[in-house]
Design an enzyme around this catalytic site. Sequence first.
Site, PDB file in Angstrom:
ATOM      1  N   LYS A 136     -18.966  13.519  -5.287  1.00  0.00           N
ATOM      2  CA  LYS A 136     -18.186  12.558  -4.277  1.00  0.00           C
ATOM      3  C   LYS A 136     -20.111  11.750  -3.318  1.00  0.00           C
ATOM      4  CE  LYS A 136     -14.510  14.507  -3.710  1.00  0.00           C
ATOM      5  NZ  LYS A 136     -12.658  14.863  -2.633  1.00  0.00           N
ATOM      6  N   SER A 145      -9.196  20.969  -3.226  1.00  0.00           N
ATOM      7  CA  SER A 145      -9.959  22.904  -2.346  1.00  0.00           C
ATOM      8  C   SER A 145      -9.325  24.005  -3.352  1.00  0.00           C
ATOM      9  CB  SER A 145      -8.436  23.034  -1.506  1.00  0.00           C
ATOM     10  OG  SER A 145      -8.768  21.708  -0.490  1.00  0.00           O
ATOM     11  N   ASN A 192     -17.309  17.669  -8.808  1.00  0.00           N
ATOM     12  CA  ASN A 192     -17.346  15.848  -8.011  1.00  0.00           C
ATOM     13  C   ASN A 192     -17.973  16.355  -6.501  1.00  0.00           C
ATOM     14  OD1 ASN A 192     -17.212  13.118  -7.042  1.00  0.00           O
ATOM     15  ND2 ASN A 192     -14.737  13.245  -6.768  1.00  0.00           N
ATOM     16  N   HIS A 210      -9.909   7.843  -8.245  1.00  0.00           N
ATOM     17  CA  HIS A 210      -9.324   9.367  -7.896  1.00  0.00           C
ATOM     18  C   HIS A 210      -8.777   9.168  -6.379  1.00  0.00           C
ATOM     19  CE1 HIS A 210     -11.451  12.721  -4.258  1.00  0.00           C
ATOM     20  NE2 HIS A 210     -11.616  12.467  -5.596  1.00  0.00           N
ATOM     21  N   GLY A 243     -10.122  18.776   0.534  1.00  0.00           N
ATOM     22  CA  GLY A 243     -10.840  19.136   1.447  1.00  0.00           C
ATOM     23  C   GLY A 243     -10.381  19.299   2.861  1.00  0.00           C
ATOM     24  N   GLU A 279      -9.248   8.965  -3.248  1.00  0.00           N
ATOM     25  CA  GLU A 279     -10.071   8.208  -2.054  1.00  0.00           C
ATOM     26  C   GLU A 279     -10.711   6.930  -2.570  1.00  0.00           C
ATOM     27  OE1 GLU A 279     -13.080  11.274  -1.946  1.00  0.00           O
ATOM     28  OE2 GLU A 279     -11.674  12.196  -0.921  1.00  0.00           O
ATOM     29  N   GLU A 297      -4.019  15.715  -8.666  1.00  0.00           N
ATOM     30  CA  GLU A 297      -4.914  16.445  -7.583  1.00  0.00           C
ATOM     31  C   GLU A 297      -4.071  16.054  -6.063  1.00  0.00           C
ATOM     32  OE1 GLU A 297      -9.650  16.294  -7.858  1.00  0.00           O
ATOM     33  OE2 GLU A 297      -8.928  14.200  -7.706  1.00  0.00           O
TER      34      GLU A 297
HETATM   35  P1  PGA Z   1     -12.266  19.054  -2.686  1.00  0.00           P
HETATM   36  O1  PGA Z   1     -12.263  17.724  -3.739  1.00  0.00           O
HETATM   37  O2  PGA Z   1     -12.213  20.305  -3.776  1.00  0.00           O
HETATM   38  O3  PGA Z   1     -13.408  19.036  -1.842  1.00  0.00           O
HETATM   39  O4  PGA Z   1     -10.770  19.373  -2.279  1.00  0.00           O
HETATM   40  C1  PGA Z   1     -11.806  17.895  -4.857  1.00  0.00           C
HETATM   41  C2  PGA Z   1     -12.278  16.903  -5.391  1.00  0.00           C
HETATM   42  O5  PGA Z   1     -10.983  15.423  -4.422  1.00  0.00           O
HETATM   43  O6  PGA Z   1     -11.715  15.874  -6.497  1.00  0.00           O
END
Ligand code: PGA
Length: 254
Positions: A11, A216, A9, A98, A176, A100, A170
Site C-alpha cells: 500500500k 488480516s 501489498n 482493491h 486492516g 481501497e 478480500e
Molecule cells: P491487511 O490488508 O492484510 O492489512 O488486512 C490486506 C489487503 O488489503 O490486501
Amino acid sequence: MRKKIVAGNWKMNTIVREGVALAAAVNTELKNIDLPENVKVIIAPPFTHIAFVEQVTDENKVTVAGQNCATEEEGAYTGEVAAKMLKGLGCSSVIIGHSERRTYYGETSEILVKKVYTALKNDLMPIFCCGEKLEERESNKHFEVVESQISEALFHLSKEDFSKIVIAYEPVWAIGTGVTASKEQAEEMHAFIRKTVSSHYGKETADNLTILYGGSVKPANAKEIFSMPNVDGGLIGGASLKADSFIDIVKAVL
Ligand code: PGA
C-alpha cells in the site's frame, strides 16, 4: 496443479530506502526456501519504488507487481501510471480493484473492465480483488455482491484471457482491522467463486483458477486459512511490511 501465490501489498507505506531494504531482506530469506514450481511470491511496492526493488530481487524468487494501473494506454492523463510502464519496469502482475481503490477513488466495474483489459494487453497478470462490506455480509448479500463484482468486471473476457487472471477475495471488514474471516467463511466464499466461474467458463478453467484470501492474514492464522481446499494463498497487507512475518506467511502456503 493450480498456482499458489503469496502476494504482499505494501500500500502507501515506506520510502524508497526502506522499501529496498525490505525487498532485499525478503529476497535473501527466499534463497533459503525451496519453492515448489507452483508457488509464487509477489510483492507490490508503491510505484516510486518499483525500479529500485527490481534491482534487489531475483525474478525466480519474487516478482514485482503494481498496486494499480491506469485505464488508458498512454497520453494526457496527468498523474496516472500505465500498465505498459509497469511492464517496462519488469513487473509481471498488477493488483486491480482493491477495495481501497473502489472506496476512496470511486473505481467502478466499468473502470475495472478497462484496467483488466490494459493489464492483459501488456502481458501483466491481473490480481483482481473482490469482497463485500460488513453491512452487505450482515444483510446476507455477500454472495450476490461478490458474484456481481466478478461477473461485471471479468465475464466479458474470453476463456483464454480469463485463465490469466488471479482473484483475491478480500472481505472489506477484514482488511486492516485485525478481524480475519474464519477459515470456513473463506472456504465458503472461495468455493462459491469457483462455482460461479465454473458455470461461466467450465470446470477446467475454474479448477485452474488461483483464488487468494486477503484481510488480516498474519503468521499466526495463515496456515489454517491456506489449508482450506479452495484457498490458494493470500494477499497480505500489514504483515507484508516486515520481512520475517511475510516469509512466515510464505512458509505457511508450502
Ligand atoms: P491487511 O490488508 O492484510 O492489512 O488486512 C490486506 C489487503 O488489503 O490486501
